[in-house]
Design a protein around this motif. Structure first.
Motif: not given
Length: 847
Positions: A524-545
């Motif tokens: 709807r506005r100028h800009g950029t969207r980068v989208s990626v279909l996450l591999d299995a386990g990547k979201l959990e790894q991303l949201l764990t410390v």
């Protein structure tokens, strides 16, 4: 008759015919003759203003008719109106390479914004420029070269006057034809400088016949003419453009000399005699060894012509335009083959230049996981960083206010899996940047020459990008192999669609698809969207410390985003399953409370109930120019612990690394390492010492009995008179008490830890503490924590060390003057029921 009138294209268009329209043809010929005469006068000034250029005068322009005829062939359809417009574009396409092309002269050029841009680019102060000086001519050359396509667009409508006479003089005097065709002549002339894909949007433009030419039905096909101009201009590289005698008079140097050399040895291009080959042939005289660089330029020029011909054929086929008689350059399949007709003497042109044959392998080896390690948050950081640069670039261009723009990081669950979207409201990308710059591994738009063509105004601002290496985008493939880049450019370029999608179906190794987005995909506005279909386990790894050696803790997307950009100057949002929340308020890092900021930089490791007692209050810190460069406190834990709370290094709001011993946020320089694992501190040692001295009382109030923390504070720069430097007979002593104690004795033993029971003492721990008696003047000390960040401060080497050992030596020197020193000497430090307690000590004796 002029040479150009002998060309096949001219004769096709203007040869008399028995159709009753010769009067209209003659009118166009007469108008063009006047037009050509005036432009010939104008372009004669080019050599004066840009002497290093090869010939750009009327001989070059006339030769384009002949060169174009070789390319198009004898049967190429061209009506008189198209020939008039094409000839006008030939006349104007390079005509603005001189000051005379600007009716306001040098004053007009100097007043243009591009003048300031190139002064800045060449690091020349415009206020000190003297007209006619070498520096002035250098700037003038760059400005004229950069602006000549844009100025060509309007030249047909520009007018000049003579002093005392207000009559307007035009390059194209015929007013009716100027009104009818002046704009399209300029459009075609300018297009020779565009990227080939930008010509696509010319295909619908058809100019109907001028009223003054009725009843002729001569429609002008703009795309057809643009392709003729750019291929003919590319192919005119013969000796006529580089006369040997003019070279002797001009004496060009550097790259200009190589251009003169290679063109002076080439003959005119010709179609292959076999029409089936559809090739353009080049030939020339032999290039000696000392001119091998010029030969390679000739070879590169031939490849450029070939590229233009192939791109033109692609557009002609796509948009149903008549094909040229040639489609490629002959003998380009190898350097040896090319050298048959463009020969060398005394050397063999074997291409030994550096080659990268497997681009995807290079990306795999030096991008993504191989570069950043197994840390998916590094990929998200790169995406947020790119979004930050895009938004700030748009602010600098005036497309957004100083507090406008946002970045959103979203996780969306679908039947395919979890998608991660990073969306910004920045400047977006043109098709060229999306396909030619973004996908060029190692090429950053902000550091490239393309920035001038894409965002010329940006160069005149104080915009500074975080990204610099041109490899950050490829980190996205750490997260998944299916990637989509949806972009909408702020200020859509002429001859380019406003939005594009670049889609990778199976990682960077496969060819991506470029397409126009569907209605429901459009931003709807100028800009950029980068989208990626996450591999299995990547979201959990991303949201764990990790919170300890063997313990992990989950965190939210909001917390992860905030930890990667804790001081960003743009509102940063996270969105999980449609719930959009603000992760970071722009520039709020100086305003939020201590606990909130610490939780931001160390998610999962700190809560309201687990606030580390050793962490002091966060306080702003300034540099020598009184600019706030951080907000920090001190972590006085004596020992390094895995995942301890530390300070986040920040550049332009994005995390660059961590610094133990302090907590909070501290500015760093731009990262120099490709993996972005750390950056140098901007703060000087002197500024840090001034900060800790100013806050010394607050810090000391929290740590009154811990010798290790006192030692660490001393190392940081707190006045030695304010701390306890050790224990004497079990009691803490200050520096002054230590000096006074030394004054009445001649031996001091320093034990670098607390004196406590050990197995070899042959006494029980109970007896040790009940009956132990200190012997002599023994000082128990505790070593300070090793603080690497202190050595990273600017000018750290110029600041005297303030370790406990240094302080003790200073005290002994003050008490005794001179002394002797014995390291790790075994001496009696205490007795327990007549049992001697022996420990290794550093022993100082009065000389």
């Amino acid at each position: 008759m002029e040479n150009y009138q002998l060309s096949e294209l001219w004769k096709t268009a203007f040869a008399p015919q028995d159709d009753g329209l010769d009067r209209q043809r003659n009118r166009l010929i007469e108008a063009f003759t006047e037009f050509r005469k005036n432009v010939a006068t104008l372009v004669s000034h080019i050599h004066k203003d840009m002497p290093s250029l090869t010939v750009h005068d009327i001989t070059h322009i006339d030769a384009l008719w002949l060169t174009a005829s070789e390319i198009t062939g004898p049967d190429y359809p061209l009506n008189p109106a198209e020939a008039f417009v094409l000839g006008g574009a030939f006349l104007l396409h390079d005509a603005a390479h001189c000051v005379a092309a600007y009716p306001g002269g040098v004053e007009e050029i100097v007043s243009l914004p591009e003048w300031a841009v190139y002064c800045s680019t060449l690091k020349i102060d415009p206020a000190t420029l003297q007209r006619g000086s070498p520096e002035f001519q250098k700037v003038l050359f760059e400005v004229l070269r950069a602006l000549h396509p844009k100025q060509a667009r309007n030249l047909a409508h520009k007018s000049w006057t003579i002093a005392g006479d207000d009559s307007a003089l035009f390059l194209l005097p015929n007013a009716e034809l100027r009104r009818a065709y002046g704009d399209v002549i300029g459009l075609v002339a300018e297009s020779h400088w565009h990227h080939p894909h930008q010509l696509e949007l010319l295909h619908p433009q058809k100019i109907t016949p001028a009223a003054c030419l009725q009843p002729a039905l001569w429609t002008v096909d703009v795309l057809k003419l643009a392709l003729i101009l750019r291929t003919a201009d590319a192919a005119h590289i013969d000796a006529q453009r580089a006369p040997r005698f003019l070279q002797a008079l001009t004496r060009p140097t550097g790259l200009s000399l190589e251009h003169w050399r290679f063109q002076s040895r080439l003959n005119s291009v010709k179609r292959d005699a076999d029409p089936q080959r559809k090739e353009l042939c080049l030939s020339g005289s032999p290039f000696p060894l000392e001119e091998q660089s010029a030969w390679w330029l000739a070879f590169d020029a031939a490849k450029m012509i070939d590229s233009e011909l192939r791109a033109s054929e692609r557009l002609q086929l796509d948009y149903n335009r008549p094909l040229f008689a040639v489609r490629s350059v002959a003998h380009l399949h190898s350097t040896e083959s090319f050298a048959v007709n463009v020969p060398t003497t005394g050397w063999h042109p074997i291409d030994t230049s550096l080659k990268i044959s497997n681009i995807s392998k290079i990306v795999e080896q030096f991008g993504g996981q191989r570069l950043y390690g197994d840390d998916p948050s590094a990929a998200l950081r790169e995406l947020i960083q790119n979004a930050r640069d895009a938004v700030n670039a748009c602010r600098s261009l005036g497309g957004l206010g100083e507090e406008e723009g946002e970045i959103e990081v979203c996780v969306q669950s679908t039947a395919e899996g979890d998608w991660l979207h990073v969306t910004d409201t920045g400047i977006g990308m043109s098709r060229y940047v999306l396909t030619e710059v973004l996908l060029d591994f190692g090429k950053s738009l902000w550091k490239s020459e393309e920035l001038m063509g894409e965002w010329e105004r940006l160069i005149r601002t104080d915009f500074e990008a975080v990204g610099r290496f041109g490899i950050g985008f490829f980190a996205v493939f750490m997260l998944g192999s299916r990637v989509m880049v949806n972009t909408r450019r702020y200020e859509t370029q002429e001859n380019d669609d406003p939005q594009w999608i670049l889609e990778f179906a199976n990682n960077h190794a496969a060819r991506p698809t470029l397409r126009v987005p569907s209605e429901n995909e459009k931003l709807r506005r100028h800009g950029t969207r980068v989208s990626v279909l996450l591999d299995a386990g990547k979201l959990e790894q991303l949201l764990t410390v990790s919170v300890s050696y063997n313990e992990t803790s989950p965190i939210t997307l909001q917390e992860r985003c905030a930890s990667l950009a804790p001081a960003i100057d743009i509102n940063l949002f996270s969105n999980t399953e449609g719930r959009k929340v603000k992760a970071v308020q722009a520039n709020d890092w100086l305003k939020v409370d201590d606990l909130s900021l610490l939780k931001r930089i160390s998610p999962g490791r700190i809560t309201e109930d687990s606030y580390p007692k050793d962490i002091t209050q966060l306080k702003p810190i300034t540099d020598e120019k009184n600019r706030i460069v951080g907000r920090i406190g001190i972590n006085l834990s004596r020992f390094y612990q895995l995942n301890e709370i530390s300070a986040s290094g920040i550049y332009k709001g994005i995390v660059t690394g961590s610094f133990s011993g302090i907590v909070g946020i501290l500015s760093t320089t731009q990262q120099e390492d490709l993996a972005r694992r750390g950056a140098a501190l901007e703060l000087s040692a002197q500024a840090f010492r001034a900060w800790i001295t100013a806050n010394a009382d607050d810090f000391l109030a929290l740590h009154q009995w811990d010798l290790g923390q006192y030692a660490t504070l001393a190392l940081m720069g707190i006045d030695k008179h304010k701390i306890k430097i050790g224990l004497v007979k079990g009691e803490p002593v200050t520096y002054q008490q230590f000096v006074e104690g030394c004054a009445s004795i001649d031996t001091v033993a320093i034990h670098s830890s607390y004196i406590s029971p050990e197995e070899e003492d042959d006494v029980t721990a109970k007896d040790f503490y009940k009956y132990g008696q200190y012997e002599g003047f023994v000082v128990e000390t505790v070593s300070e924590r090793s603080l690497h960040f202190l050595r990273q401060l600017k000018s750290a080497s110029s600041v005297a060390s303030n370790s406990i050992d240094d302080i003790i030596r200073q005290g002994i020197s003050q008490a005794w003057g001179t002394y002797t020193f014995s390291e790790e000497e075994k001496i009696k430090v205490a007795t327990v029921k007549e049992h001697a307690i022996i420990r290794e000590c550093d022993v100082y004796r009065k000389a």
